[in-house]
Write a protein that holds these residues in place. Structure first.
Motif, PDB file in Angstrom:
ATOM      1  N   ARG A 134       0.826  -1.212   0.000  1.00  0.00           N
ATOM      2  CA  ARG A 134       0.000   0.000   0.000  1.00  0.00           C
ATOM      3  C   ARG A 134       0.859   1.261   0.000  1.00  0.00           C
ATOM      4  O   ARG A 134       0.641   2.206   0.753  1.00  0.00           O
ATOM      5  CB  ARG A 134      -0.957  -0.001   1.191  1.00  0.00           C
ATOM      6  N   LEU A 135       1.842   1.277  -0.898  1.00  0.00           N
ATOM      7  CA  LEU A 135       2.605   2.496  -1.110  1.00  0.00           C
ATOM      8  C   LEU A 135       1.699   3.533  -1.756  1.00  0.00           C
ATOM      9  O   LEU A 135       0.830   3.211  -2.574  1.00  0.00           O
ATOM     10  CB  LEU A 135       3.796   2.214  -2.027  1.00  0.00           C
ATOM     11  N   ALA A 136       1.911   4.784  -1.399  1.00  0.00           N
ATOM     12  CA  ALA A 136       1.092   5.863  -1.974  1.00  0.00           C
ATOM     13  C   ALA A 136       1.951   7.095  -2.154  1.00  0.00           C
ATOM     14  O   ALA A 136       2.816   7.406  -1.317  1.00  0.00           O
ATOM     15  CB  ALA A 136      -0.098   6.175  -1.071  1.00  0.00           C
ATOM     16  N   ALA A 137       1.731   7.800  -3.242  1.00  0.00           N
ATOM     17  CA  ALA A 137       2.465   9.033  -3.505  1.00  0.00           C
ATOM     18  C   ALA A 137       2.010  10.127  -2.551  1.00  0.00           C
ATOM     19  O   ALA A 137       0.840  10.211  -2.178  1.00  0.00           O
ATOM     20  CB  ALA A 137       2.246   9.474  -4.943  1.00  0.00           C
ATOM     21  N   LEU A 146       9.468  10.602 -11.343  1.00  0.00           N
ATOM     22  CA  LEU A 146       9.940   9.301 -10.878  1.00  0.00           C
ATOM     23  C   LEU A 146       8.790   8.321 -10.748  1.00  0.00           C
ATOM     24  O   LEU A 146       8.955   7.118 -10.995  1.00  0.00           O
ATOM     25  CB  LEU A 146      10.655   9.440  -9.526  1.00  0.00           C
ATOM     26  N   LEU A 147       7.614   8.811 -10.346  1.00  0.00           N
ATOM     27  CA  LEU A 147       6.466   7.942 -10.092  1.00  0.00           C
ATOM     28  C   LEU A 147       5.441   7.986 -11.225  1.00  0.00           C
ATOM     29  O   LEU A 147       4.323   7.492 -11.058  1.00  0.00           O
ATOM     30  CB  LEU A 147       5.798   8.336  -8.771  1.00  0.00           C
ATOM     31  N   LEU A 174       8.477  11.594  -1.766  1.00  0.00           N
ATOM     32  CA  LEU A 174       7.571  11.324  -2.883  1.00  0.00           C
ATOM     33  C   LEU A 174       6.554  10.230  -2.608  1.00  0.00           C
ATOM     34  O   LEU A 174       5.489  10.202  -3.231  1.00  0.00           O
ATOM     35  CB  LEU A 174       8.384  10.938  -4.130  1.00  0.00           C
ATOM     36  N   ALA A 175       6.868   9.295  -1.702  1.00  0.00           N
ATOM     37  CA  ALA A 175       5.940   8.194  -1.417  1.00  0.00           C
ATOM     38  C   ALA A 175       6.168   7.695  -0.001  1.00  0.00           C
ATOM     39  O   ALA A 175       7.251   7.841   0.570  1.00  0.00           O
ATOM     40  CB  ALA A 175       6.118   7.056  -2.420  1.00  0.00           C
ATOM     41  N   GLU A 271       9.903   2.834 -11.800  1.00  0.00           N
ATOM     42  CA  GLU A 271      10.823   3.900 -11.404  1.00  0.00           C
ATOM     43  C   GLU A 271      12.158   3.823 -12.156  1.00  0.00           C
ATOM     44  O   GLU A 271      12.770   4.855 -12.450  1.00  0.00           O
ATOM     45  CB  GLU A 271      11.074   3.856  -9.886  1.00  0.00           C
ATOM     46  N   ILE A 272      12.595   2.609 -12.478  1.00  0.00           N
ATOM     47  CA  ILE A 272      13.837   2.456 -13.239  1.00  0.00           C
ATOM     48  C   ILE A 272      13.646   3.019 -14.647  1.00  0.00           C
ATOM     49  O   ILE A 272      14.482   3.765 -15.152  1.00  0.00           O
ATOM     50  CB  ILE A 272      14.273   0.983 -13.321  1.00  0.00           C
TER      51      ILE A 272
END
Length: 295
Positions: A134-137, A146-147, A174-175, A271-272
């Motif tokens: 549950r990553l979020a910006a 980047l995102l 950023l996140a 992101e890469i």
């Protein structure tokens, strides 16, 4: 994606012992695995591998010979110090002061944050083993390149004990997620620009499964699994997500609660790919500037 003639320096965060253990367990070093991902995303890019933890780093050309630097993950910890750590801090500082764009995941982000004045240490909310969920910006991250292409929330491969606990002055977080307030970051230092993640967008699922087996004792000690057998079962399921049996893939994806952000390589590596696009844009801009001055 076209990134013709990009020259990328990929620095392995591990010392000799860490590289040897990983290669024995997984079949490649961290820098080799990262270079393979870059090769998939940008076939025209030329990658030079570097072991900055060693006494002789092996940079045959100066940093200005490269378009960007990557610092990978590592089993080292900043709090332990020592020459292997100090050499990587020096490399990061030199690259950013020289104006080189830098990307780092996990250890790489921690090194950049420490150089720029942030706080790095053991995360009081605990480690992440397997995936950051549950990553979020953040507000700033939602519009950050980047995102680009990330959804409202996503999961990503992650294995870490330490983290960036306090962002450096002037940095842009950023996140985040419930476990960690700094999961992705932009840092400006010297003339350089750093983009990084605490999670591992470069890590393929079969590689992650092998890393979980390698750290199985730590996973059990952290309370995520009852015993080593349970870690092995979980790792097997992750590895099978990368297999060719669509029925098994669908079953495990449903059981483990994963979507395209984990299952699809292009999305997992988002992101890469975005960093490589950034490097291509910077290189193109420098080329136009050289042409303008020459005229």
């Amino acid at each position: 994606m076209t990134n013709a003639m990009l020259r990328l320096l990929i620095a392995d965060g591990n010392d000799r012992d860490g590289r040897a253990k990983r290669e024995a367990a997984i079949g490649s070093t961290t820098s080799q695995a990262f270079a393979a991902v870059v090769g998939d995303l940008a076939p025209e890019a030329a990658c030079t591998l570097l072991n900055p933890a060693d006494a002789v780093a092996g940079i045959e050309a100066g940093l200005d010979a490269y378009d960007g630097l990557v610092l990978t993950g590592s089993t080292l910890r900043l709090a332990e110090g020592g020459p292997a750590v100090e050499r990587q801090l020096e490399l990061m500082r030199a690259a950013l002061e020289a104006g080189l764009p830098v990307f780092g995941s996990c250890w790489g982000m921690q090194v950049a944050a420490a150089v720029a004045g942030g706080e790095v240490g053991k995360n009081p909310r605990g480690p992440e083993y397997g995936f950051a969920r549950r990553l979020a910006a953040t507000g700033a991250g939602a519009a950050h390149p980047l995102l680009a292409g990330r959804g409202h929330a996503w999961d990503a491969p992650a294995i870490h004990l330490d983290a960036v606990l306090s962002a450096p002055p002037g940095a842009c977080v950023l996140a985040a997620n419930a476990v960690l307030d700094v999961q992705a970051i932009e840092i400006r230092y010297g003339r350089g620009l750093f983009w990084g993640t605490q999670y591992h967008p470069e890590t393929d699922l079969d590689e992650l499964a092998a890393m979980l087996r390698l750290t199985a004792d730590d996973v059990v000690a952290a309370g995520f699994a009852a015993d080593l057998s349970a870690v092995g079962t979980y790792a097997d399921q992750i590895a099978e997500l990368a297999g060719d049996d669509e029925a098994i893939r669908r079953h495990h994806a449903w059981h483990l609660g994963f979507g395209p952000d984990v299952l699809e390589a292009e999305q997992r590596r988002r992101e890469i790919g975005n960093f490589l696009k950034h490097l291509a844009m910077v290189r193109s801009h420098k080329g136009r500037e050289r042409d303008r001055v020459a005229r």
